[in-house]
Design a protein around this motif. Structure first.
Motif, PDB file in Angstrom:
ATOM      1  N   THR A 147     -88.259  76.565  48.203  1.00  0.00           N
ATOM      2  CA  THR A 147     -87.196  77.414  47.661  1.00  0.00           C
ATOM      3  C   THR A 147     -86.079  77.692  48.660  1.00  0.00           C
ATOM      4  OG1 THR A 147     -88.348  79.455  48.303  1.00  0.00           O
ATOM      5  CG2 THR A 147     -88.833  78.540  46.112  1.00  0.00           C
ATOM      6  N   LEU A 148     -86.304  77.429  49.941  1.00  0.00           N
ATOM      7  CA  LEU A 148     -85.306  77.731  50.969  1.00  0.00           C
ATOM      8  C   LEU A 148     -84.513  76.498  51.400  1.00  0.00           C
ATOM      9  CD1 LEU A 148     -87.493  80.088  53.216  1.00  0.00           C
ATOM     10  CD2 LEU A 148     -85.917  80.722  51.373  1.00  0.00           C
ATOM     11  N   ILE A 149     -84.824  75.342  50.841  1.00  0.00           N
ATOM     12  CA  ILE A 149     -84.186  74.107  51.280  1.00  0.00           C
ATOM     13  C   ILE A 149     -82.904  73.848  50.485  1.00  0.00           C
ATOM     14  CG2 ILE A 149     -84.447  71.620  51.590  1.00  0.00           C
ATOM     15  CD1 ILE A 149     -87.455  72.040  51.774  1.00  0.00           C
ATOM     16  N   ASP A 150     -81.803  73.751  51.201  1.00  0.00           N
ATOM     17  CA  ASP A 150     -80.543  73.316  50.608  1.00  0.00           C
ATOM     18  C   ASP A 150     -80.064  72.086  51.372  1.00  0.00           C
ATOM     19  OD1 ASP A 150     -79.645  74.331  53.029  1.00  0.00           O
ATOM     20  OD2 ASP A 150     -78.658  76.079  52.146  1.00  0.00           O
ATOM     21  N   ASP A 151     -78.876  71.587  51.060  1.00  0.00           N
ATOM     22  CA  ASP A 151     -78.399  70.362  51.701  1.00  0.00           C
ATOM     23  C   ASP A 151     -78.259  70.533  53.210  1.00  0.00           C
ATOM     24  OD1 ASP A 151     -78.267  68.817  49.373  1.00  0.00           O
ATOM     25  OD2 ASP A 151     -76.253  69.513  48.895  1.00  0.00           O
ATOM     26  N   ALA A 152     -77.796  71.701  53.644  1.00  0.00           N
ATOM     27  CA  ALA A 152     -77.615  71.930  55.077  1.00  0.00           C
ATOM     28  C   ALA A 152     -78.950  71.913  55.814  1.00  0.00           C
ATOM     29  CB  ALA A 152     -76.895  73.254  55.309  1.00  0.00           C
ATOM     30  N   LEU A 153     -79.969  72.588  55.253  1.00  0.00           N
ATOM     31  CA  LEU A 153     -81.276  72.602  55.901  1.00  0.00           C
ATOM     32  C   LEU A 153     -81.931  71.226  55.843  1.00  0.00           C
ATOM     33  CD1 LEU A 153     -83.525  74.034  57.354  1.00  0.00           C
ATOM     34  CD2 LEU A 153     -84.340  74.937  55.166  1.00  0.00           C
ATOM     35  N   ALA A 154     -81.767  70.525  54.727  1.00  0.00           N
ATOM     36  CA  ALA A 154     -82.318  69.176  54.620  1.00  0.00           C
ATOM     37  C   ALA A 154     -81.733  68.274  55.708  1.00  0.00           C
ATOM     38  CB  ALA A 154     -82.038  68.599  53.238  1.00  0.00           C
ATOM     39  N   ALA A 155     -80.444  68.426  55.987  1.00  0.00           N
ATOM     40  CA  ALA A 155     -79.809  67.626  57.036  1.00  0.00           C
ATOM     41  C   ALA A 155     -80.410  67.954  58.403  1.00  0.00           C
ATOM     42  CB  ALA A 155     -78.308  67.871  57.043  1.00  0.00           C
ATOM     43  N   ARG A 207     -84.200  64.731  48.672  1.00  0.00           N
ATOM     44  CA  ARG A 207     -83.917  63.368  48.215  1.00  0.00           C
ATOM     45  C   ARG A 207     -82.508  62.944  48.636  1.00  0.00           C
ATOM     46  NH1 ARG A 207     -86.924  59.753  47.004  1.00  0.00           N
ATOM     47  NH2 ARG A 207     -86.078  59.070  45.011  1.00  0.00           N
ATOM     48  N   ARG A 208     -81.550  63.844  48.454  1.00  0.00           N
ATOM     49  CA  ARG A 208     -80.177  63.516  48.870  1.00  0.00           C
ATOM     50  C   ARG A 208     -80.080  63.329  50.383  1.00  0.00           C
ATOM     51  NH1 ARG A 208     -78.888  67.485  44.900  1.00  0.00           N
ATOM     52  NH2 ARG A 208     -78.780  69.095  46.522  1.00  0.00           N
ATOM     53  N   GLY A 209     -80.893  64.084  51.121  1.00  0.00           N
ATOM     54  CA  GLY A 209     -80.849  64.009  52.572  1.00  0.00           C
ATOM     55  C   GLY A 209     -81.656  62.884  53.175  1.00  0.00           C
ATOM     56  N   GLY A 210     -82.298  62.076  52.330  1.00  0.00           N
ATOM     57  CA  GLY A 210     -83.049  60.930  52.837  1.00  0.00           C
ATOM     58  C   GLY A 210     -84.407  61.273  53.416  1.00  0.00           C
ATOM     59  N   ILE A 211     -84.985  62.402  52.996  1.00  0.00           N
ATOM     60  CA  ILE A 211     -86.310  62.809  53.472  1.00  0.00           C
ATOM     61  C   ILE A 211     -87.340  62.503  52.390  1.00  0.00           C
ATOM     62  CG2 ILE A 211     -87.738  64.740  54.243  1.00  0.00           C
ATOM     63  CD1 ILE A 211     -85.176  66.155  55.090  1.00  0.00           C
ATOM     64  N   LYS A 212     -88.437  61.858  52.777  1.00  0.00           N
ATOM     65  CA  LYS A 212     -89.499  61.606  51.809  1.00  0.00           C
ATOM     66  C   LYS A 212     -90.093  62.932  51.367  1.00  0.00           C
ATOM     67  CE  LYS A 212     -93.832  59.143  50.943  1.00  0.00           C
ATOM     68  NZ  LYS A 212     -94.907  58.300  51.478  1.00  0.00           N
ATOM     69  N   ARG A 230     -82.485  65.510  60.948  1.00  0.00           N
ATOM     70  CA  ARG A 230     -82.147  65.319  62.360  1.00  0.00           C
ATOM     71  C   ARG A 230     -83.346  65.602  63.262  1.00  0.00           C
ATOM     72  NH1 ARG A 230     -77.120  67.581  60.751  1.00  0.00           N
ATOM     73  NH2 ARG A 230     -77.736  69.673  61.448  1.00  0.00           N
ATOM     74  N   ALA A 231     -84.215  66.509  62.822  1.00  0.00           N
ATOM     75  CA  ALA A 231     -85.438  66.788  63.588  1.00  0.00           C
ATOM     76  C   ALA A 231     -86.469  65.680  63.434  1.00  0.00           C
ATOM     77  CB  ALA A 231     -86.034  68.118  63.155  1.00  0.00           C
ATOM     78  N   ASP A 232     -86.184  64.714  62.567  1.00  0.00           N
ATOM     79  CA  ASP A 232     -87.036  63.540  62.345  1.00  0.00           C
ATOM     80  C   ASP A 232     -88.345  63.898  61.643  1.00  0.00           C
ATOM     81  OD1 ASP A 232     -87.539  60.815  62.374  1.00  0.00           O
ATOM     82  OD2 ASP A 232     -88.448  60.829  64.363  1.00  0.00           O
ATOM     83  N   LEU A 233     -88.247  64.847  60.710  1.00  0.00           N
ATOM     84  CA  LEU A 233     -89.413  65.219  59.917  1.00  0.00           C
ATOM     85  C   LEU A 233     -89.913  64.015  59.123  1.00  0.00           C
ATOM     86  CD1 LEU A 233     -91.135  67.716  58.994  1.00  0.00           C
ATOM     87  CD2 LEU A 233     -89.579  67.886  57.062  1.00  0.00           C
ATOM     88  N   SER A 234     -91.243  63.846  59.086  1.00  0.00           N
ATOM     89  CA  SER A 234     -91.810  62.666  58.426  1.00  0.00           C
ATOM     90  C   SER A 234     -91.915  62.809  56.914  1.00  0.00           C
ATOM     91  CB  SER A 234     -93.212  62.384  58.997  1.00  0.00           C
ATOM     92  OG  SER A 234     -93.164  62.223  60.393  1.00  0.00           O
TER      93      SER A 234
END
Length: 393
Positions: free
Chosen positions: A124-132, A174-179, A136-140
């Motif tokens: 619920t706290l994830i938006d485009d800025a946090l996803a980016a 999904r928009r940020g390229g994170i699985k 960058r932190a290289d979350l898997s």
């Protein structure tokens, strides 16, 4: 963890983990469950606070400040020890882990030390800025908990709008390229939504879904009477196989897994034996490599205050605290009787488990449920739904 798509749909062959020598350090993430050395995946409850009020929360989390959590310095020291010990994955959990101010730094620190970082969140706290920032932190990987469709989920989560906010978080990932994938805890309140969850997966192009069996821990203890019957559980497993197969046949290979009930593996195998004996033989080989429940060996937990547990649900048993000794020392302590017995549990299990032919691929299932219902750590897991005929030698 039982891979429905891996076993039933054949997305993994026995030769795949063997190609890497079944060595944790060399295996890709999707093959870690088949490792031979069983370095533990560590669930780290980085904080207890949560912005939701889930009825099944194993940590009794609320939206309040808690004291006693590991400091940034202590947390960094823990990450370094886990990396040096060879832990393949740190699963950052909570409460809601994104409420911890230094979470991005801890994720980045794990990745810098070549440890895979996975986030378990309500989304619920994830938006485009946090996803980016997570990218960058290289979350898997991000696992977002959805315990039903809109109305069901919001009742389950205790906050109106939780479904829509979680879905927005999934879309941002999904928009940020994170699985990203879904996590769904099955019980009588939400079992009717499973078909709809598969429809949502198709609509949103979500590549992974984990269906968790209910564990009687924390607030989840109050839901034990709402767990599925054995017959209902079998119907759910058949539905998961049917829907996953349909995705694969349509050219959309969704990864589907079940978690926290290891008799799912034999159940999948027995169905395959009727439908495709060749595939069944390969599935049995994979199940044997997997080895069933690994609480206290292949999975461990560090709580918000540094206490180490055999898994994230089993908070009655403290193995030590990382403020006094490193996790690596606690985990390898030869004098810890519970750890020793968990790693040699086949000699201690009683009841149906003792003579069950599936013991090598189930390993006695979930000890937390057994203890919660019977008071005996080594009794049979009451959620085992295999019949006496199916487990007979």
């Amino acid at each position: 963890m039982t891979g429905i798509s891996k076993l039933y749909c054949g997305t993994v062959e026995p030769s795949d983990p063997l190609r890497y020598g079944r060595h944790t350090a060399r295996l890709p993430s999707h093959l870690l469950q088949f490792s031979a050395d069983k370095k533990p995946v560590v669930v780290w409850n980085v904080g207890r606070r949560c912005n939701l009020r889930c009825v099944h929360c194993y940590s009794h989390s609320r939206d309040v400040d808690y004291s006693g959590e590991l400091s940034t310095a202590e947390a960094g020291k823990l990450v370094d020890d886990l990396a040096a010990f060879g832990v393949p994955v740190i699963l950052f959990s909570g409460g809601e882990p994104l409420l911890r101010p230094d979470i991005l730094d801890l994720i980045a620190r794990a990745r810098e030390r070549n440890v895979r970082a996975v986030l378990s969140t309500n989304g619920t706290l994830i938006d485009d800025a946090l996803a980016a920032k997570l990218r960058r932190a290289d979350l898997s990987y991000v696992g977002v908990s959805l315990d039903g469709l809109r109305e069901t989920n919001d009742r389950f989560r205790g906050i109106p709008g939780a479904f829509d906010r979680a879905l927005a978080g999934i879309r941002a990932c999904r928009r940020g390229g994170i699985k990203v994938g879904l996590r769904f805890t099955v019980n009588r309140r939400n079992v009717g939504d499973i078909d709809g969850i598969f429809d949502l997966i198709a609509e949103e192009d979500i590549p992974r879904v984990c269906f968790y069996h209910l564990v009687y821990a924390g607030r989840g203890s109050n839901l034990a009477h709402e767990d599925l019957s054995h017959a209902e559980t079998r119907r759910v497993l058949d539905l998961l196989m049917d829907r996953t197969r349909a995705f694969h046949d349509a050219g959309s290979p969704v990864e589907c897994l079940t978690v926290d009930n290891h008799c799912d593996g034999p159940y999948v195998y027995l169905r395959l034996l009727r439908e495709d004996p060749t595939r069944a033989a390969k599935a049995l080989e994979l199940l044997t490599m997997n080895g069933g429940n690994s609480s206290g060996s292949g999975i461990g937990c560090v709580s918000w205050d540094g206490t180490v547990h055999p898994d994230q649900f089993w908070r009655r048993h403290a193995l030590g605290n990382v403020r006094q000794r490193p996790f690596s020392e606690i985990w390898t302590d030869p004098d810890n009787e519970l750890l020793a017995r968990l790693r040699d549990r086949k000699r201690h299990l009683g009841g149906r488990c003792a003579a069950c032919r599936w013991l090598p691929v189930c390993n006695g299932n979930f000890r937390v449920r057994a203890e919660a219902v019977t008071g005996d750590v080594w009794a049979c897991d009451p959620a085992c739904y295999l019949t006496d005929e199916e487990i007979a030698p």
